[in-house]
Motif scaffolding. Structure first.
Motif, PDB file in Angstrom:
ATOM      1  N   PHE A  77      -2.541  11.365 -11.207  1.00  0.00           N
ATOM      2  CA  PHE A  77      -3.427  12.510 -11.381  1.00  0.00           C
ATOM      3  C   PHE A  77      -2.677  13.777 -11.786  1.00  0.00           C
ATOM      4  O   PHE A  77      -3.299  14.797 -12.095  1.00  0.00           O
ATOM      5  N   PHE A  78      -1.350  13.699 -11.791  1.00  0.00           N
ATOM      6  CA  PHE A  78      -0.527  14.833 -12.207  1.00  0.00           C
ATOM      7  C   PHE A  78       0.188  14.562 -13.527  1.00  0.00           C
ATOM      8  O   PHE A  78       0.899  15.434 -14.028  1.00  0.00           O
ATOM      9  N   LEU A  79       0.017  13.368 -14.059  1.00  0.00           N
ATOM     10  CA  LEU A  79       0.682  12.988 -15.300  1.00  0.00           C
ATOM     11  C   LEU A  79      -0.184  13.338 -16.504  1.00  0.00           C
ATOM     12  O   LEU A  79      -1.416  13.314 -16.423  1.00  0.00           O
ATOM     13  N   ASP A  80       0.476  13.629 -17.609  1.00  0.00           N
ATOM     14  CA  ASP A  80      -0.235  13.924 -18.856  1.00  0.00           C
ATOM     15  C   ASP A  80      -0.527  12.600 -19.567  1.00  0.00           C
ATOM     16  O   ASP A  80       0.221  12.166 -20.440  1.00  0.00           O
ATOM     17  N   VAL A  81      -1.599  11.951 -19.129  1.00  0.00           N
ATOM     18  CA  VAL A  81      -2.020  10.677 -19.715  1.00  0.00           C
ATOM     19  C   VAL A  81      -3.506  10.765 -20.026  1.00  0.00           C
ATOM     20  O   VAL A  81      -4.226  11.593 -19.468  1.00  0.00           O
ATOM     21  N   THR A  82      -3.955   9.891 -20.903  1.00  0.00           N
ATOM     22  CA  THR A  82      -5.385   9.843 -21.225  1.00  0.00           C
ATOM     23  C   THR A  82      -6.144   9.205 -20.058  1.00  0.00           C
ATOM     24  O   THR A  82      -5.551   8.583 -19.177  1.00  0.00           O
ATOM     25  N   SER A  83      -7.431   9.343 -20.097  1.00  0.00           N
ATOM     26  CA  SER A  83      -8.263   8.731 -19.049  1.00  0.00           C
ATOM     27  C   SER A  83      -8.096   7.216 -19.023  1.00  0.00           C
ATOM     28  O   SER A  83      -8.013   6.615 -17.948  1.00  0.00           O
ATOM     29  N   ILE A  84      -8.041   6.607 -20.188  1.00  0.00           N
ATOM     30  CA  ILE A  84      -7.867   5.157 -20.260  1.00  0.00           C
ATOM     31  C   ILE A  84      -6.522   4.746 -19.687  1.00  0.00           C
ATOM     32  O   ILE A  84      -6.416   3.762 -18.943  1.00  0.00           O
ATOM     33  N   GLU A  85      -5.478   5.496 -20.013  1.00  0.00           N
ATOM     34  CA  GLU A  85      -4.154   5.186 -19.462  1.00  0.00           C
ATOM     35  C   GLU A  85      -4.158   5.328 -17.940  1.00  0.00           C
ATOM     36  O   GLU A  85      -3.589   4.495 -17.229  1.00  0.00           O
ATOM     37  N   ARG A  86      -4.804   6.369 -17.434  1.00  0.00           N
ATOM     38  CA  ARG A  86      -4.892   6.567 -15.986  1.00  0.00           C
ATOM     39  C   ARG A  86      -5.628   5.400 -15.334  1.00  0.00           C
ATOM     40  O   ARG A  86      -5.209   4.899 -14.291  1.00  0.00           O
ATOM     41  N   ILE A  87      -6.702   4.966 -15.950  1.00  0.00           N
ATOM     42  CA  ILE A  87      -7.455   3.820 -15.419  1.00  0.00           C
ATOM     43  C   ILE A  87      -6.568   2.582 -15.381  1.00  0.00           C
ATOM     44  O   ILE A  87      -6.568   1.834 -14.396  1.00  0.00           O
ATOM     45  N   LEU A  88      -5.809   2.346 -16.446  1.00  0.00           N
ATOM     46  CA  LEU A  88      -4.890   1.200 -16.479  1.00  0.00           C
ATOM     47  C   LEU A  88      -3.813   1.314 -15.404  1.00  0.00           C
ATOM     48  O   LEU A  88      -3.517   0.346 -14.707  1.00  0.00           O
ATOM     49  N   LEU A  89      -3.215   2.491 -15.280  1.00  0.00           N
ATOM     50  CA  LEU A  89      -2.135   2.688 -14.321  1.00  0.00           C
ATOM     51  C   LEU A  89      -2.611   2.502 -12.880  1.00  0.00           C
ATOM     52  O   LEU A  89      -1.953   1.843 -12.078  1.00  0.00           O
ATOM     53  N   VAL A  90      -3.750   3.081 -12.564  1.00  0.00           N
ATOM     54  CA  VAL A  90      -4.296   2.942 -11.211  1.00  0.00           C
ATOM     55  C   VAL A  90      -4.859   1.538 -11.007  1.00  0.00           C
ATOM     56  O   VAL A  90      -4.655   0.918  -9.960  1.00  0.00           O
ATOM     57  N   GLY A  91      -5.536   1.021 -12.010  1.00  0.00           N
ATOM     58  CA  GLY A  91      -6.165  -0.296 -11.892  1.00  0.00           C
ATOM     59  C   GLY A  91      -5.178  -1.409 -11.632  1.00  0.00           C
ATOM     60  O   GLY A  91      -5.410  -2.278 -10.786  1.00  0.00           O
ATOM     61  N   VAL A  92      -4.052  -1.380 -12.314  1.00  0.00           N
ATOM     62  CA  VAL A  92      -3.074  -2.448 -12.136  1.00  0.00           C
ATOM     63  C   VAL A  92      -2.427  -2.351 -10.747  1.00  0.00           C
ATOM     64  O   VAL A  92      -2.094  -3.377 -10.139  1.00  0.00           O
TER      65      VAL A  92
ATOM     66  N   VAL B  72       0.842  -1.197   0.000  1.00  0.00           N
ATOM     67  CA  VAL B  72       0.000   0.000   0.000  1.00  0.00           C
ATOM     68  C   VAL B  72       0.877   1.247   0.000  1.00  0.00           C
ATOM     69  O   VAL B  72       0.664   2.183  -0.794  1.00  0.00           O
ATOM     70  N   ILE B  73       1.883   1.268   0.866  1.00  0.00           N
ATOM     71  CA  ILE B  73       2.791   2.420   0.933  1.00  0.00           C
ATOM     72  C   ILE B  73       3.564   2.561  -0.378  1.00  0.00           C
ATOM     73  O   ILE B  73       3.846   3.675  -0.830  1.00  0.00           O
ATOM     74  N   GLY B  74       3.878   1.438  -1.015  1.00  0.00           N
ATOM     75  CA  GLY B  74       4.605   1.473  -2.285  1.00  0.00           C
ATOM     76  C   GLY B  74       3.779   1.966  -3.454  1.00  0.00           C
ATOM     77  O   GLY B  74       4.288   2.689  -4.324  1.00  0.00           O
ATOM     78  N   VAL B  75       2.504   1.603  -3.509  1.00  0.00           N
ATOM     79  CA  VAL B  75       1.689   1.982  -4.668  1.00  0.00           C
ATOM     80  C   VAL B  75       0.989   3.322  -4.501  1.00  0.00           C
ATOM     81  O   VAL B  75       0.683   3.986  -5.494  1.00  0.00           O
ATOM     82  N   LEU B  76       0.746   3.753  -3.275  1.00  0.00           N
ATOM     83  CA  LEU B  76      -0.010   4.986  -3.044  1.00  0.00           C
ATOM     84  C   LEU B  76       0.616   6.208  -3.720  1.00  0.00           C
ATOM     85  O   LEU B  76      -0.104   6.979  -4.384  1.00  0.00           O
ATOM     86  N   PRO B  77       1.941   6.418  -3.620  1.00  0.00           N
ATOM     87  CA  PRO B  77       2.515   7.576  -4.332  1.00  0.00           C
ATOM     88  C   PRO B  77       2.309   7.499  -5.846  1.00  0.00           C
ATOM     89  O   PRO B  77       2.085   8.535  -6.492  1.00  0.00           O
ATOM     90  N   PHE B  78       2.365   6.307  -6.408  1.00  0.00           N
ATOM     91  CA  PHE B  78       2.167   6.163  -7.853  1.00  0.00           C
ATOM     92  C   PHE B  78       0.711   6.437  -8.239  1.00  0.00           C
ATOM     93  O   PHE B  78       0.451   7.021  -9.298  1.00  0.00           O
ATOM     94  N   ILE B  79      -0.220   6.011  -7.394  1.00  0.00           N
ATOM     95  CA  ILE B  79      -1.631   6.313  -7.662  1.00  0.00           C
ATOM     96  C   ILE B  79      -1.850   7.819  -7.645  1.00  0.00           C
ATOM     97  O   ILE B  79      -2.494   8.380  -8.536  1.00  0.00           O
ATOM     98  N   ILE B  80      -1.311   8.492  -6.638  1.00  0.00           N
ATOM     99  CA  ILE B  80      -1.430   9.950  -6.564  1.00  0.00           C
ATOM    100  C   ILE B  80      -0.762  10.600  -7.778  1.00  0.00           C
ATOM    101  O   ILE B  80      -1.314  11.531  -8.374  1.00  0.00           O
ATOM    102  N   LEU B  81       0.413  10.094  -8.154  1.00  0.00           N
ATOM    103  CA  LEU B  81       1.159  10.639  -9.288  1.00  0.00           C
ATOM    104  C   LEU B  81       0.344  10.614 -10.583  1.00  0.00           C
ATOM    105  O   LEU B  81       0.447  11.538 -11.399  1.00  0.00           O
TER     106      LEU B  81
END
Length: 122
Positions: free
Chosen positions: A47-62, A36-45
């Motif tokens: 929302f600041f990255l220039d990615v599409t909605s689908i890419e964000r869903i994939l990044l957070v979902g995985v 949880v501590i390892g993935v939480l910063p990446f999940i937050i990140l």
């Protein structure tokens, strides 16, 4: 007699059990806390990255999938430990298979993140 375990009452009880499970995993499972501590910063990140909605869903979902699989692995380990702490080949195999599932999910997460950002990096 009315069944008290239907509708909203059942949903509320199920939600309570789920929160109790998350709390127990946080309290008793070091691997769960670490992930949880390892993935939480990446999940937050994300929302600041220039990615599409689908890419964000994939990044957070995985990353969410890593946590889900760790919860399932922890549940298997708890059930096996409840049976007994003495070594048994099948108990060891079940724990190893659960651990392998977590590892493969982490590899999938890394693959997904690299696949999304590889074209942007090179």
């Amino acid at each position: 007699m009315k069944n008290e375990s239907t509708g909203l009452t059942r949903i509320a009880k199920a939600a309570g059990f789920s929160l109790k499970g998350l709390s127990a995993a946080w309290k008793h499972e070091a691997a769960f806390r670490q992930e949880v501590i390892g993935v939480l910063p990446f999940i937050i990140l994300t929302f600041f990255l220039d990615v599409t909605s689908i890419e964000r869903i994939l990044l957070v979902g995985v990353l969410g999938l890593v946590i889900i699989v760790e919860l399932l692995n922890s549940a298997v380990e708890c059930a096996i430990d409840r049976i007994g702490h003495e070594f048994h080949v099948l108990s060891g195999r079940a724990k190893d298979i659960g651990s392998a599932a977590v590892l493969l999910t982490i590899i999938l997460a890394v693959f997904t993140w690299v696949s999304v950002f590889w074209p942007r990096w090179f």
